[in-house]
Scaffold this motif. Structure first.
Motif, PDB file in Angstrom:
ATOM      1  N   VAL A 342       0.849  -1.190   0.000  1.00 37.11           N
ATOM      2  CA  VAL A 342       0.000   0.000   0.000  1.00 37.11           C
ATOM      3  C   VAL A 342       0.884   1.239   0.000  1.00 37.11           C
ATOM      4  O   VAL A 342       2.063   1.181   0.378  1.00 37.11           O
ATOM      5  N   GLU A 343       0.304   2.366  -0.405  1.00 40.07           N
ATOM      6  CA  GLU A 343       1.017   3.631  -0.297  1.00 40.07           C
ATOM      7  C   GLU A 343       1.018   4.076   1.169  1.00 40.07           C
ATOM      8  O   GLU A 343       0.029   3.870   1.883  1.00 40.07           O
ATOM      9  N   PRO A 344       2.106   4.692   1.639  1.00 40.59           N
ATOM     10  CA  PRO A 344       2.114   5.142   3.034  1.00 40.59           C
ATOM     11  C   PRO A 344       1.232   6.364   3.231  1.00 40.59           C
ATOM     12  O   PRO A 344       1.103   7.210   2.338  1.00 40.59           O
ATOM     13  N   ALA A 345       0.635   6.462   4.396  1.00 40.29           N
ATOM     14  CA  ALA A 345      -0.010   7.708   4.790  1.00 40.29           C
ATOM     15  C   ALA A 345       1.074   8.745   5.082  1.00 40.29           C
ATOM     16  O   ALA A 345       2.199   8.399   5.451  1.00 40.29           O
ATOM     17  N   ILE A 346       0.736   9.999   4.901  1.00 41.81           N
ATOM     18  CA  ILE A 346       1.661  11.099   5.208  1.00 41.81           C
ATOM     19  C   ILE A 346       1.072  11.893   6.361  1.00 41.81           C
ATOM     20  O   ILE A 346      -0.105  12.258   6.348  1.00 41.81           O
ATOM     21  N   GLY A 347       1.883  12.147   7.379  1.00 34.52           N
ATOM     22  CA  GLY A 347       1.403  12.893   8.522  1.00 34.52           C
ATOM     23  C   GLY A 347       2.486  13.759   9.134  1.00 34.52           C
ATOM     24  O   GLY A 347       3.630  13.797   8.654  1.00 34.52           O
ATOM     25  N   TYR A 348       2.105  14.451  10.208  1.00 37.14           N
ATOM     26  CA  TYR A 348       3.009  15.370  10.898  1.00 37.14           C
ATOM     27  C   TYR A 348       2.789  15.226  12.395  1.00 37.14           C
ATOM     28  O   TYR A 348       1.664  15.034  12.858  1.00 37.14           O
ATOM     29  N   PHE A 349       3.879  15.300  13.159  1.00 36.08           N
ATOM     30  CA  PHE A 349       3.873  14.986  14.585  1.00 36.08           C
ATOM     31  C   PHE A 349       3.370  16.182  15.391  1.00 36.08           C
ATOM     32  O   PHE A 349       3.722  17.336  15.101  1.00 36.08           O
ATOM     33  N   SER A 350       2.606  15.899  16.443  1.00 41.23           N
ATOM     34  CA  SER A 350       2.042  16.983  17.247  1.00 41.23           C
ATOM     35  C   SER A 350       2.970  17.450  18.352  1.00 41.23           C
ATOM     36  O   SER A 350       2.820  18.570  18.853  1.00 41.23           O
ATOM     37  N   SER A 351       3.934  16.606  18.763  1.00 41.94           N
ATOM     38  CA  SER A 351       4.798  16.976  19.871  1.00 41.94           C
ATOM     39  C   SER A 351       6.261  16.942  19.431  1.00 41.94           C
ATOM     40  O   SER A 351       6.552  17.102  18.250  1.00 41.94           O
ATOM     41  N   VAL A 352       7.168  16.731  20.378  1.00 42.64           N
ATOM     42  CA  VAL A 352       8.596  16.909  20.106  1.00 42.64           C
ATOM     43  C   VAL A 352       9.405  15.703  20.550  1.00 42.64           C
ATOM     44  O   VAL A 352       8.938  14.872  21.327  1.00 42.64           O
ATOM     45  N   GLY A 353      10.630  15.623  20.053  1.00 47.64           N
ATOM     46  CA  GLY A 353      11.547  14.555  20.420  1.00 47.64           C
ATOM     47  C   GLY A 353      12.889  14.786  19.756  1.00 47.64           C
ATOM     48  O   GLY A 353      13.169  15.870  19.215  1.00 47.64           O
ATOM     49  N   ASP A 354      13.722  13.751  19.766  1.00 39.89           N
ATOM     50  CA  ASP A 354      15.044  13.866  19.149  1.00 39.89           C
ATOM     51  C   ASP A 354      14.956  14.254  17.677  1.00 39.89           C
ATOM     52  O   ASP A 354      15.873  14.879  17.127  1.00 39.89           O
ATOM     53  N   PHE A 355      13.868  13.879  17.021  1.00 45.52           N
ATOM     54  CA  PHE A 355      13.697  14.222  15.610  1.00 45.52           C
ATOM     55  C   PHE A 355      13.724  15.733  15.387  1.00 45.52           C
ATOM     56  O   PHE A 355      14.151  16.202  14.333  1.00 45.52           O
ATOM     57  N   ASN A 356      13.271  16.518  16.385  1.00 43.20           N
ATOM     58  CA  ASN A 356      13.373  17.978  16.258  1.00 43.20           C
ATOM     59  C   ASN A 356      14.822  18.435  16.235  1.00 43.20           C
ATOM     60  O   ASN A 356      15.188  19.356  15.489  1.00 43.20           O
ATOM     61  N   TYR A 357      15.655  17.808  17.068  1.00 45.64           N
ATOM     62  CA  TYR A 357      17.076  18.161  17.068  1.00 45.64           C
ATOM     63  C   TYR A 357      17.698  17.869  15.705  1.00 45.64           C
ATOM     64  O   TYR A 357      18.477  18.662  15.176  1.00 45.64           O
ATOM     65  N   PHE A 358      17.352  16.714  15.126  1.00 46.10           N
ATOM     66  CA  PHE A 358      17.924  16.369  13.826  1.00 46.10           C
ATOM     67  C   PHE A 358      17.302  17.191  12.703  1.00 46.10           C
ATOM     68  O   PHE A 358      18.007  17.693  11.818  1.00 46.10           O
ATOM     69  N   GLY A 359      15.975  17.346  12.726  1.00 46.28           N
ATOM     70  CA  GLY A 359      15.295  18.040  11.642  1.00 46.28           C
ATOM     71  C   GLY A 359      15.457  19.539  11.685  1.00 46.28           C
ATOM     72  O   GLY A 359      15.502  20.193  10.636  1.00 46.28           O
ATOM     73  N   HIS A 360      15.543  20.124  12.895  1.00 49.97           N
ATOM     74  CA  HIS A 360      15.655  21.583  13.015  1.00 49.97           C
ATOM     75  C   HIS A 360      17.090  22.029  13.280  1.00 49.97           C
ATOM     76  O   HIS A 360      17.671  22.756  12.474  1.00 49.97           O
ATOM     77  N   ARG A 361      17.666  21.570  14.380  1.00 46.17           N
ATOM     78  CA  ARG A 361      19.007  22.040  14.740  1.00 46.17           C
ATOM     79  C   ARG A 361      20.061  21.557  13.762  1.00 46.17           C
ATOM     80  O   ARG A 361      20.918  22.338  13.324  1.00 46.17           O
ATOM     81  N   ALA A 362      20.030  20.266  13.414  1.00 46.38           N
ATOM     82  CA  ALA A 362      21.042  19.718  12.507  1.00 46.38           C
ATOM     83  C   ALA A 362      20.671  19.916  11.041  1.00 46.38           C
ATOM     84  O   ALA A 362      21.490  19.643  10.158  1.00 46.38           O
ATOM     85  N   GLU A 363      19.434  20.372  10.795  1.00 48.33           N
ATOM     86  CA  GLU A 363      18.949  20.658   9.439  1.00 48.33           C
ATOM     87  C   GLU A 363      19.035  19.435   8.527  1.00 48.33           C
ATOM     88  O   GLU A 363      19.347  19.547   7.341  1.00 48.33           O
ATOM     89  N   LEU A 364      18.743  18.265   9.094  1.00 48.55           N
ATOM     90  CA  LEU A 364      18.707  17.046   8.295  1.00 48.55           C
ATOM     91  C   LEU A 364      17.273  16.769   7.854  1.00 48.55           C
ATOM     92  O   LEU A 364      16.347  16.852   8.669  1.00 48.55           O
TER      93      LEU A 364
END
Length: 404
Positions: A342-364
């Motif tokens: 199946v095709e994956p659903a696409i969504g966005y997270f409501s809260s925070v975690g290590d992914f914010n450090y990687f996605g925002h601070r490290a710009e990955l």
């Protein structure tokens, strides 16, 4: 949901993976107490021939924490090819009361594995461990880095922060974090799902300063508790940002602490308020918002507006969105169709975690792809065992595509 008739395309062993997950769940590992599980992960990777290394994590000023991340790297054949980070945290919240069974049982029933941290996020940890072992035999152009980090559930995300602060992420090109995604997504979605961004978070620390007086004559004082209550209510109703993918921001007063004398007007009160933000909001604008609220109330007391103390000024969870057209997203979408049918659903997270450090601070470019479950951070927490296997299989297929 996955197509149950679709055949797996990798050699991930279901029973072995679930047995690994049971071992992980049975190790008590609340944040700041992760040493046993860190050693287990290191030894398991070492026995698999993956040559893991420890990374020291230290924060002496506020928490006094001393711990270690575990890192393992698969080197590809082409130095110019991308490097993909696979991240999971090893810690859990503190064990909560009220379980009707051993909170670390690892019991499996009806396709669900129970235990504190089973879903958040030892299921995701097990998935990347077996995925990296499987990828070790693949002929990849690019590198794969596994990071099993400490203190995601704690106040500062010290494990992921250490990776960024020591410059490790400077050499990475994209990241997959195997947190449970659908359960905390902004919209109702089911696995398989790709979570392509997350709101950020600031924690207001406001001190309200009044004037003491005898409690029988409150008009002679300035009551810091009363004004803190008015301020909490006003902040809860303040205008917040909005974003087409991340939705609306939010504000939630968390605690009010003030007053100690048996019959005195409280002259000091401290107010902690959570503020979840979207792309376009930053520390400066968030502080300015609170200051406008304070000014508009015309309180009797003085108010100091600031943020929670942190070891470093940049240790905040910024919001981010990963482009749907990024090659990693395309590889994950294709792998999902191959593995799950199946095709994956696409969504966005409501809260925070290590992914914010990687996605925002490290710009990955960072994607959350993890096994789902229920009752995270609470009694009866469980993870769907089939999701654990499926996540591992999708990661293997996507890495082969993205890294060549």
């Amino acid at each position: 949901m996955s197509d149950p008739s679709h055949s797996p395309t990798t050699a991930i062993d279901h029973d072995e993976t679930i047995e690994l997950l049971q071992e992980l769940v049975r190790i008590r590992s609340p944040y700041f107490e992760e040493e046993e599980i860190v050693e287990f992960v290191h030894d398991w990777l070492e026995e698999a021939g993956l040559e893991p290394e420890y990374q020291e994590v230290s924060e002496p000023e506020i928490t006094g924490f001393e711990g270690r991340n575990v890192l393992a790297r698969l080197e590809g054949s082409d130095p110019e090819a991308p490097t993909l980070l696979l991240n999971a945290h090893v810690d859990t919240v503190q064990l909560v009361e009220g379980w009707e069974e051993d909170p670390l049982s690892g019991r499996v029933e009806d396709g669900k594995l129970y235990g504190q941290g089973a879903c958040d996020m030892k299921g995701g940890l097990a998935a990347i461990m077996v995925a990296v072992r499987e990828l070790a035999d693949a002929d990849l152009r690019g590198d794969v880095v596994l990071s099993a980090v400490v203190d995601e559930e704690g106040p500062y995300g010290l494990g992921a922060d250490r990776m960024i602060r020591e410059g490790l992420t400077d050499a990475y090109d994209a990241a997959i974090v195997t947190e449970p995604g659908p359960i905390l997504a902004q919209s109702e979605i089911e696995n398989p799902a790709l979570i392509l961004g997350a709101r950020g978070r600031f924690l207001y620390d406001l001190v309200v300063r009044g004037h003491a007086a005898h409690g029988s004559q409150p008009e002679k004082g300035k009551n810091a508790v009363v004004d803190a209550g008015r301020l909490a209510e006003a902040l809860a109703g303040m205008d917040v940002g909005t974003h087409p993918q991340l939705g609306d921001g939010s504000v939630c007063p968390l605690s009010i602490e003030g007053g100690s004398q048996t019959l005195s007007v409280p002259d000091r009160c401290r107010l902690m308020v959570d503020r979840h933000v979207v792309v376009g909001e930053d520390a400066e604008s968030v502080l300015a918002d609170a200051e406008r609220v304070v000014e508009g109330l015309e309180l009797d007391c003085e108010v100091d507006v600031g943020f929670r103390e942190a070891p470093e000024e940049d240790m905040r969870y910024g919001p981010y969105v990963t482009d749907e057209d990024h090659p990693l997203v395309a590889s994950l979408a294709s792998a999902t169709e191959s593995v799950a049918g199946v095709e994956p659903a696409i969504g966005y997270f409501s809260s925070v975690g290590d992914f914010n450090y990687f996605g925002h601070r490290a710009e990955l470019p960072t994607v959350i792809l993890g096994p789902d479950g229920e009752n995270i951070h609470g009694t009866g927490e469980f993870v769907y065992t089939d999701d654990v296997i499926e996540v591992a299989e999708i990661i293997v297929e996507a890495a082969r595509s993205y890294l060549g």
